[in-house]
Design a protein around this motif. Structure first.
Motif: not given
Length: 64
Positions: A14-19, A27-30, A34-47
């Motif tokens: 998340v921090n790297d994506a925001a940067r 803003k990144l979490y917003e 809103s569905g504008e960014l695709e994420t994937v969960k790897i274990g407990k981590a959100t990427r």
């Protein structure tokens, strides 16, 4: 020369994506909620998928 090639990551933290796109974490979490960014969960981590970061920037660029 060692022959190493740079490999673009498929997903980033998340921090790297925001940067990468020049926004804060809030803003990144917003954008994620809103569905504008695709994420994937790897274990407990959100990427965040780097392809979705590129697509977001292209959409913003096209709308300006």
């Amino acid at each position: 020369m060692s022959g190493h090639q740079l490999v673009e990551p498929i997903c980033v933290r998340v921090n790297d994506a925001a940067r990468m796109i020049g926004v804060g974490r809030t803003k990144l979490y917003e954008l994620i909620s809103s569905g504008e960014l695709e994420t994937v969960k790897i274990g407990k981590a959100t990427r965040i998928m780097t392809a979705s970061l590129h697509k977001l920037v292209e959409r913003c660029r096209a709308s300006n």
